[in-house]
Design a protein around this motif. Sequence first.
Motif, short mmCIF file in Angstrom:
data_model
loop_
_atom_site.label_atom_id
_atom_site.label_comp_id
_atom_site.label_asym_id
_atom_site.label_seq_id
_atom_site.Cartn_x
_atom_site.Cartn_y
_atom_site.Cartn_z
N VAL A 1 0.83 -1.21 0.00
CA VAL A 1 0.00 0.00 0.00
C VAL A 1 0.86 1.25 0.00
CG1 VAL A 1 -1.74 1.31 1.30
CG2 VAL A 1 -1.89 -1.18 1.16
N LEU A 2 1.98 1.21 0.69
CA LEU A 2 2.85 2.38 0.78
C LEU A 2 3.52 2.68 -0.55
CD1 LEU A 2 3.80 4.38 3.01
CD2 LEU A 2 5.83 2.96 3.25
N LEU A 3 3.87 1.64 -1.31
CA LEU A 3 4.63 1.84 -2.53
C LEU A 3 3.78 2.08 -3.77
CD1 LEU A 3 7.50 -0.79 -2.17
CD2 LEU A 3 7.51 1.62 -1.56
N VAL A 4 2.54 1.61 -3.76
CA VAL A 4 1.70 1.73 -4.96
C VAL A 4 1.53 3.17 -5.44
CG1 VAL A 4 -0.68 1.50 -5.76
CG2 VAL A 4 0.47 -0.45 -4.76
N PRO A 5 1.24 4.16 -4.55
CA PRO A 5 1.03 5.52 -5.06
C PRO A 5 2.27 6.15 -5.69
CG PRO A 5 0.16 5.28 -2.83
CD PRO A 5 1.00 4.07 -3.11
N LYS A 6 3.44 5.73 -5.29
CA LYS A 6 4.68 6.32 -5.81
C LYS A 6 5.64 5.22 -6.25
CE LYS A 6 5.73 7.07 -0.93
NZ LYS A 6 6.14 8.05 0.09
N LEU A 7 5.10 4.34 -7.10
CA LEU A 7 5.88 3.18 -7.53
C LEU A 7 6.95 3.59 -8.53
CD1 LEU A 7 6.11 0.12 -7.20
CD2 LEU A 7 4.56 -0.14 -9.14
N ASN A 8 8.19 3.29 -8.20
CA ASN A 8 9.32 3.44 -9.11
C ASN A 8 10.35 2.38 -8.76
OD1 ASN A 8 10.92 4.52 -6.91
ND2 ASN A 8 9.88 6.48 -7.23
N ILE A 9 11.39 2.29 -9.56
CA ILE A 9 12.37 1.23 -9.37
C ILE A 9 13.05 1.29 -8.00
CG2 ILE A 9 14.50 0.22 -10.25
CD1 ILE A 9 12.05 -0.32 -11.95
N PRO A 10 13.54 2.47 -7.53
CA PRO A 10 14.20 2.50 -6.21
C PRO A 10 13.25 2.11 -5.08
CG PRO A 10 14.78 4.44 -7.50
CD PRO A 10 13.70 3.74 -8.25
N ASN A 11 12.01 2.63 -5.11
CA ASN A 11 11.05 2.28 -4.05
C ASN A 11 10.70 0.80 -4.09
OD1 ASN A 11 10.93 4.88 -3.06
ND2 ASN A 11 9.14 5.45 -4.25
N LEU A 12 10.52 0.28 -5.30
CA LEU A 12 10.18 -1.14 -5.43
C LEU A 12 11.31 -2.01 -4.90
CD1 LEU A 12 8.27 -3.31 -6.47
CD2 LEU A 12 9.38 -3.13 -8.71
N LEU A 13 12.53 -1.68 -5.28
CA LEU A 13 13.67 -2.46 -4.79
C LEU A 13 13.81 -2.36 -3.27
CD1 LEU A 13 16.38 -1.71 -7.52
CD2 LEU A 13 15.09 -3.82 -7.17
N GLY A 14 13.60 -1.14 -2.75
CA GLY A 14 13.69 -0.97 -1.30
C GLY A 14 12.66 -1.80 -0.57
N GLY A 15 11.42 -1.80 -1.07
CA GLY A 15 10.36 -2.60 -0.44
C GLY A 15 10.65 -4.09 -0.52
N VAL A 16 11.11 -4.54 -1.69
CA VAL A 16 11.43 -5.97 -1.85
C VAL A 16 12.58 -6.38 -0.94
CG1 VAL A 16 12.33 -7.67 -3.48
CG2 VAL A 16 10.54 -6.08 -4.21
#
Length: 486
Positions: free
Chosen positions: A279-294
């Motif tokens: 939920v936190l990453l969906v509104p501002k999904l980009n490669i750095p955020n996605l990698l950080g969440g994963v």
Amino acid sequence: MLLNKFQNRYFYQRLFVGLTGVGVGLVSGVLVGVNPQLLAVGLVGVIVLVSFFAKFPQTVLCLLIFRSSLDIFSAQQLPAAFALGLDALTLLYVTLQLLLGQSIKIDKFWWLFAFWVALQGLWVILLPLGGLGLDGSYLLGSVREWLRLFTWLMVYLLVMQLQDKVHPNQVVSSLFFGLMVPLTAATMQTFLPLSLLPPILVNMATDPTGGSVSRINGTLGHPNTFATFLLLFIGLTFWKQQQARYRLPWLLLLGAIAFFFVGTKALFSLMMLATFIFVLLVPKLNIPNLLGGVVLFAIVIGLFTSTEFGQERLASIMATPLLNPDMDISRAILLSQGDGNSFNWRLAQWTYLLGQWQNFPWLGFGLGISDSVSQNGLLPHNDYVRALIEGGIVGMVTFLTFLSSYVVRLLQLIRSAPSGSSQRSFCQMLLAVFLAIPVGMITENIWSHTTLFFYWSTLIAVAGWNWHELKTGEGSAIANHFPNFP
């Protein structure tokens, strides 16, 4: 006219001081007669009362910080005494402010909250009248549950009175001091052998071999309760590191909290964490955020599966109808009597309780007493089943409506906050945390995690302040006394 108004205020102040003095004297006499040791508790109460009115913002923040250290004293009824004292202080403060002609800060959501809490009192009233599945002999438990909900309402009201006195960012920062004692206790539980732990820090989930504690609970009542508490602070820490000029200290704190989060060994919390990250990453999904969440989720999963307990918990899912197509619910219920599988045990618990609910489908058995309906005296470990058992269909609808109101409130705040503001990102973080809660409610008693909702009421109140009209440090009483406060 102005003189009369001043004299009236002075009269109310003298009346308040006089009545308080009489009350303190009477209570002190009773305490000495019952148990002299209780006099010390009474004196602490007097000190808090004086500080509450002399240094209102600082005292309120200290009370908020102090709450996270109380659950290990549940046997001594300290959390209950703290809640009743906080309720009394809040009502006393509001009453005095009204008598002095001062305004009380209340928003529209508080009125909705108050209406819902008042509505829950219907089940308390109907219980002794014979309108529910249980009778008046369970009234005390029902009243205790209603007072627990009422305390959350009072926390919201009390924190609202800090508006324009303390900056919202500093209220959030102060709550991190509430991590100190729980994480210190968790460190001891993690690294010290059982024989060296203070008895009060030894929880039920201990290693029978006499080694270290297998599951940590810090100063919270149960490892599961500690897990949801830490999840809330994972969200707060993530938000703070985004706002901070120097991110490394916050990232280190985030790593420490994640380490102890895994140490609770609560499997349901992993699903909550995954929901939070998504939920936190969906509104501002980009490669750095996605990698950080994963990466964050992978680290948590890796730490969880690195222990024998974690491996057993994950393997136990394969022996349930959830992932085993060859096993039906009836067989799982039969196996639950001896296989030690907590998932199958939950299925048996839910099946029995839903069968009982059919006897009183509309209004249920009574507020806060679902454990009295179950065969084993335990809560349902599913808050939706709990709502159905305690309140029936009507109670279930009010419960879901109230949960939905939090989502609506946060979405409204997100839309109204300026784009890119700290308030908007704060509300987005809270929304991510809150949407993880209904996921955890499927297999855990999240609604009974009092400390979580205590701090949640604090944060949801702060989220509704007018952040964009304030500047950091302005109107902040705590900043004036602690210049280096984060």
